[in-house]
Design an enzyme around this catalytic site. Structure first.
Site, PDB file in Angstrom:
ATOM      1  N   LYS A 175       0.930  -1.332   0.008  1.00 30.32           N
ATOM      2  CA  LYS A 175       0.084   0.023   0.003  1.00 30.32           C
ATOM      3  C   LYS A 175       1.077   1.322  -0.171  1.00 30.32           C
ATOM      4  O   LYS A 175       1.447   1.579   0.901  1.00 30.32           O
ATOM      5  CB  LYS A 175      -0.878  -0.016   1.271  1.00 30.32           C
ATOM      6  CG  LYS A 175      -2.375   0.760   1.143  1.00 30.32           C
ATOM      7  CD  LYS A 175      -2.246   2.124   0.805  1.00 30.32           C
ATOM      8  CE  LYS A 175      -1.864   3.077   1.869  1.00 30.32           C
ATOM      9  NZ  LYS A 175      -1.435   4.262   1.501  1.00 30.32           N
ATOM     10  N   SER A 228       4.925   8.547   9.583  1.00 25.59           N
ATOM     11  CA  SER A 228       5.225   9.432  10.744  1.00 25.59           C
ATOM     12  C   SER A 228       5.020   8.632  12.220  1.00 25.59           C
ATOM     13  O   SER A 228       4.187   7.582  12.017  1.00 25.59           O
ATOM     14  CB  SER A 228       4.100  10.653  10.440  1.00 25.59           C
ATOM     15  OG  SER A 228       2.839  10.153  10.429  1.00 25.59           O
ATOM     16  N   CYS A 283      14.017  10.800   6.097  1.00 26.17           N
ATOM     17  CA  CYS A 283      13.739  10.474   7.604  1.00 26.17           C
ATOM     18  C   CYS A 283      15.245  10.581   8.005  1.00 26.17           C
ATOM     19  O   CYS A 283      15.369  10.570   9.510  1.00 26.17           O
ATOM     20  CB  CYS A 283      13.363   9.196   7.804  1.00 26.17           C
ATOM     21  SG  CYS A 283      14.376   7.842   7.117  1.00 26.17           S
ATOM     22  N   GLU A 383       9.424  17.334  14.285  1.00 24.23           N
ATOM     23  CA  GLU A 383       9.712  16.869  13.085  1.00 24.23           C
ATOM     24  C   GLU A 383       8.916  18.135  11.971  1.00 24.23           C
ATOM     25  O   GLU A 383       7.959  18.156  11.813  1.00 24.23           O
ATOM     26  CB  GLU A 383       9.243  15.468  12.872  1.00 24.23           C
ATOM     27  CG  GLU A 383       9.832  15.055  11.349  1.00 24.23           C
ATOM     28  CD  GLU A 383       9.447  13.387  10.973  1.00 24.23           C
ATOM     29  OE1 GLU A 383       8.393  13.363  11.165  1.00 24.23           O
ATOM     30  OE2 GLU A 383      10.594  12.916  10.294  1.00 24.23           O
TER      31      GLU A 383
HETATM   32  P1  NAD Z   1       2.516   9.332   7.058  1.00 20.86           P
HETATM   33  O1  NAD Z   1       2.543   8.834   8.179  1.00 20.86           O
HETATM   34  O2  NAD Z   1       1.538  10.636   6.339  1.00 20.86           O
HETATM   35  O3  NAD Z   1       2.032   8.226   5.732  1.00 20.86           O
HETATM   36  C1  NAD Z   1       2.641   6.980   5.606  1.00 20.86           C
HETATM   37  C2  NAD Z   1       1.561   5.966   5.195  1.00 20.86           C
HETATM   38  O4  NAD Z   1       0.413   5.764   6.161  1.00 20.86           O
HETATM   39  C3  NAD Z   1       0.951   6.289   4.055  1.00 20.86           C
HETATM   40  O5  NAD Z   1       0.886   5.150   3.214  1.00 20.86           O
HETATM   41  C4  NAD Z   1      -0.440   6.791   4.239  1.00 20.86           C
HETATM   42  O6  NAD Z   1      -1.191   6.611   3.295  1.00 20.86           O
HETATM   43  C5  NAD Z   1      -0.653   5.989   5.408  1.00 20.86           C
HETATM   44  N1  NAD Z   1      -1.593   6.760   6.316  1.00 20.86           N
HETATM   45  C6  NAD Z   1      -1.610   8.190   6.400  1.00 20.86           C
HETATM   46  N2  NAD Z   1      -2.456   8.578   7.233  1.00 20.86           N
HETATM   47  C7  NAD Z   1      -3.085   7.392   7.705  1.00 20.86           C
HETATM   48  C8  NAD Z   1      -4.000   7.283   9.093  1.00 20.86           C
HETATM   49  N3  NAD Z   1      -4.613   8.153   9.684  1.00 20.86           N
HETATM   50  N4  NAD Z   1      -4.509   5.934   9.196  1.00 20.86           N
HETATM   51  C9  NAD Z   1      -3.576   4.820   8.612  1.00 20.86           C
HETATM   52  N5  NAD Z   1      -2.904   5.038   7.468  1.00 20.86           N
HETATM   53  C10 NAD Z   1      -2.304   6.358   7.311  1.00 20.86           C
HETATM   54  O7  NAD Z   1       4.050   9.925   6.163  1.00 20.86           O
HETATM   55  P2  NAD Z   1       4.216  10.430   4.803  1.00 20.86           P
HETATM   56  O8  NAD Z   1       3.970  12.033   5.246  1.00 20.86           O
HETATM   57  O9  NAD Z   1       3.998   9.897   3.968  1.00 20.86           O
HETATM   58  O10 NAD Z   1       6.042  10.409   4.980  1.00 20.86           O
HETATM   59  C11 NAD Z   1       6.828  11.281   6.185  1.00 20.86           C
HETATM   60  C12 NAD Z   1       7.020  10.427   7.383  1.00 20.86           C
HETATM   61  O11 NAD Z   1       7.411   9.206   7.072  1.00 20.86           O
HETATM   62  C13 NAD Z   1       8.031  11.494   8.112  1.00 20.86           C
HETATM   63  O12 NAD Z   1       7.432  11.431   9.546  1.00 20.86           O
HETATM   64  C14 NAD Z   1       9.364  10.669   8.175  1.00 20.86           C
HETATM   65  O13 NAD Z   1      10.294  10.715   9.150  1.00 20.86           O
HETATM   66  C15 NAD Z   1       8.834   9.168   8.029  1.00 20.86           C
HETATM   67  N6  NAD Z   1       9.824   8.374   7.642  1.00 20.86           N
HETATM   68  C16 NAD Z   1      10.612   7.544   8.375  1.00 20.86           C
HETATM   69  C17 NAD Z   1      11.533   6.590   7.731  1.00 20.86           C
HETATM   70  C18 NAD Z   1      12.295   5.799   8.870  1.00 20.86           C
HETATM   71  O14 NAD Z   1      12.966   4.904   8.564  1.00 20.86           O
HETATM   72  N7  NAD Z   1      12.071   5.933  10.142  1.00 20.86           N
HETATM   73  C19 NAD Z   1      11.756   6.650   6.471  1.00 20.86           C
HETATM   74  C20 NAD Z   1      11.077   7.339   5.548  1.00 20.86           C
HETATM   75  C21 NAD Z   1      10.024   7.985   6.149  1.00 20.86           C
END
Ligand code: NAD
Length: 497
Positions: A175, A228, A283, A383
């Protein structure tokens, strides 16, 4: 004219499903929606899991030799065609082409690692553990596994997981982020071309509805999530409540500790590269430089000087830094610069008035440097995930380490110094999962594992490396005896010899 619709990919073919919910997909450098993506219903997800479950029966029993040949072929095709994938990433994410190619290369390293699957899936064997009794262990695939990925690495993050999951014999539902969903579809087609049987790798697009459906489906054995922190925690708790293995990688706030003896030129280059590469949407980006007295003023001047050379613009042109992923995200990141001003920090370089080499409507924000950021400010504590680099001054190494260790996140960090003893002490003192010594973005190679501490990772398994193979398999231990004529009688105790 209506926009093209990006559909799901299930069972080796495009899958429309029953949903009529769509979301816009933007070209961030143009600032316009160019496509739509279909957002799955629970029923669509259930249909995809059924296909993946059927495919598991044949894929998990296929010989290692045949499986490795397909993973190897995928690697060859990826190497040959990665320019196409990079163009797709730039079009939907906005990062410059060279950076898009860089993320594919890091993902490809995991594919190469997964080609070692015959070795990595070996069990252990003890001959004659008891008289005429042999004991051995074996690793078996889990079944259907779910991967939920973020927008910032639409190719690399899924590749942290799916090469290992597939190599180990599982079938996958990916997904991807609804913000840049096309990379996943391109990779699905590549798997088909590599000879992967239909139904082993499936892509279901969507939002919370499809994530919840994955988390709750009884036939989904594990969840690998990256995103996140609040969503990571939710995914971890909900998935675990439904009996799944979960690895949920969350957000970050990465510090770079600079000791007064550090090489200032190296520090400035590293801070700029790690702060503004991919517009800070990484990240492992450095978002806070912690300057130990008295290096602060010189350091800020050197970083400011290097930043002046960064060219912001459309990633398809020869620029260093692209736009942010959406207008909403750009505005959110820019709002932290307003907060910094109110909280009494010094805006050294302000990205809000950037002149970009691209369309006026693009989601631009230039590199921003903020000095004297109070640690009580939201700019320090939260962040930001954009091209905003904060500088915090401390009096000593100890104060710097205590500051870093007091944070909620523990993804990456780095120390810059020429003092080997200080660096060695930092490596052991610091409560962070990935540590750099004069290296600003210490992303582990594919044969190590990737993952942070504290609110940067929920669950006990990191991505790829041997830990990845452990996550995607169940171990079994077999105790076996083939009777010989001398076997004898009843014995209700444990064997003693
Ligand atoms: P996000 O949390 O908004 O989305 C991540 C995934 O979750 C997506 O597929 C999204 O569709 C889904 N999602 C969004 N809202 C949701 C909800 N309410 N319920 C269930 N699923 C939901 O993150 P983003 O904005 O796409 O990516 C950036 C974030 O990812 C930053 O916080 C970054 O630090 C983190 N990140 C972390 C790593 C790591 O290795 N720790 C790597 C890459 C990105």
């Amino acid at each position: 004219m209506s926009q093209p619709i990006i559909n799901h990919y299930v069972g080796g073919a495009e899958f429309v499903g029953e949903s009529d919910r769509l979301a816009d997909v933007f070209d961030p450098a143009l600032g316009v929606a160019t496509k739509s993506v279909r957002l799955a219903t629970t029923g669509d997800l259930v249909a995809a899991v059924a296909v993946a479950k059927t495919a598991f029966e044949t894929w998990s029993t296929m010989s290692l030799t045949k499986r490795v040949a397909i993973v190897f072929k995928f690697r060859e095709l990826l190497e040959a065609k990665k320019g196409e994938l990079a163009a797709i990433i730039t079009e939907e994410h906005g990062k410059v082409l060279s950076d898009a190619l860089g993320e594919i290369t890091r993902g490809q390293e995991v594919v190469e690692f997964a080609c070692g699957l015959p070795h990595l899936l070996k069990g252990e064997f003890s001959l004659n553990a008891s008289t005429d009794v042999d004991v051995y262990s074996l690793k078996q695939a889990l079944g259907v596994v779910g991967i939920i990925s973020p927008f910032n690495f639409p190719a690399m993050v899924p590749m942290w997981f799916f090469p290992v999951a597939i190599a180990a014999g599982n079938t996958v539902i990916l997904k991807p982020s609804e913000k840049d969903p096309s990379a996943a579809i391109w990779m699905a087609h590549l798997w088909k071309e590599a000879g992967l049987p239909d139904g082993v790798f499936n892509v279901v697009h969507g939002d919370k509805v499809s994530v919840d459906a994955l988390l709750e489906h009884p036939d989904v054995e594990s969840i690998s999530f990256v995103g996140s922190t609040p969503i990571a925690q939710y995914v971890y708790e909900t998935g675990a409540k439904h009996g799944k293995r979960v690895q949920a990688l969350g957000g970050a706030k990465n510090h770079m500790l600079v000791l007064p003896d550090a090489d200032l030129d190296l520090v400035a280059d590293s801070a700029v590269n790690a702060g503004f590469g991919s517009a800070g949407e990484r990240c492992m980006a450095i978002s806070v430089v912690v300057a130990v007295d008295p290096i602060g003023d010189d350091l800020v001047a050197a970083v400011k000087d290097k930043m002046s050379a960064i060219k912001v613009g459309d990633g398809r042109r020869s620029c260093d830094m692209g736009p942010l992923v959406t207008e909403v995200h750009r505005d959110k990141v820019a709002s932290y610069i307003d907060i910094a001003e109110k909280d009494g920090a010094t805006i050294v370089t302000d990205g809000r008035d950037v002149k970009a080499d691209g369309e006026a409507a693009g989601f631009w924000l230039g590199p921003t440097l903020i000095d004297h950021v109070p640690t009580s400010s939201k700019v320090y504590q939260e962040e930001i995930f954009g091209p905003v680099l904060s500088v915090v001054r401390v009096k000593s190494y100890e104060e710097g380490v205590a500051l870093i260790n007091s944070g909620a996140f523990g993804n990456g960090t780095a120390i810059f110094t020429n003092d080997g003893g200080a660096a060695r002490k930092f490596v052991t003192d610091i409560q962070v999962g990935m540590v750099g010594v004069n290296v600003p973005i210490p992303v582990p190679m594919a044969y190590f594992s990737f993952g942070g501490w504290k609110h940067s990772l929920f669950g006990d398994s990191r991505a790829h490396g041997e830990e990845g193979f452990r996550f995607f398999t169940r171990q079994k231990v077999v105790t076996s005896r083939w009777l010989d004529p001398s076997h004898g009688g009843l014995n209700l105790g444990f064997p003693q010899n």
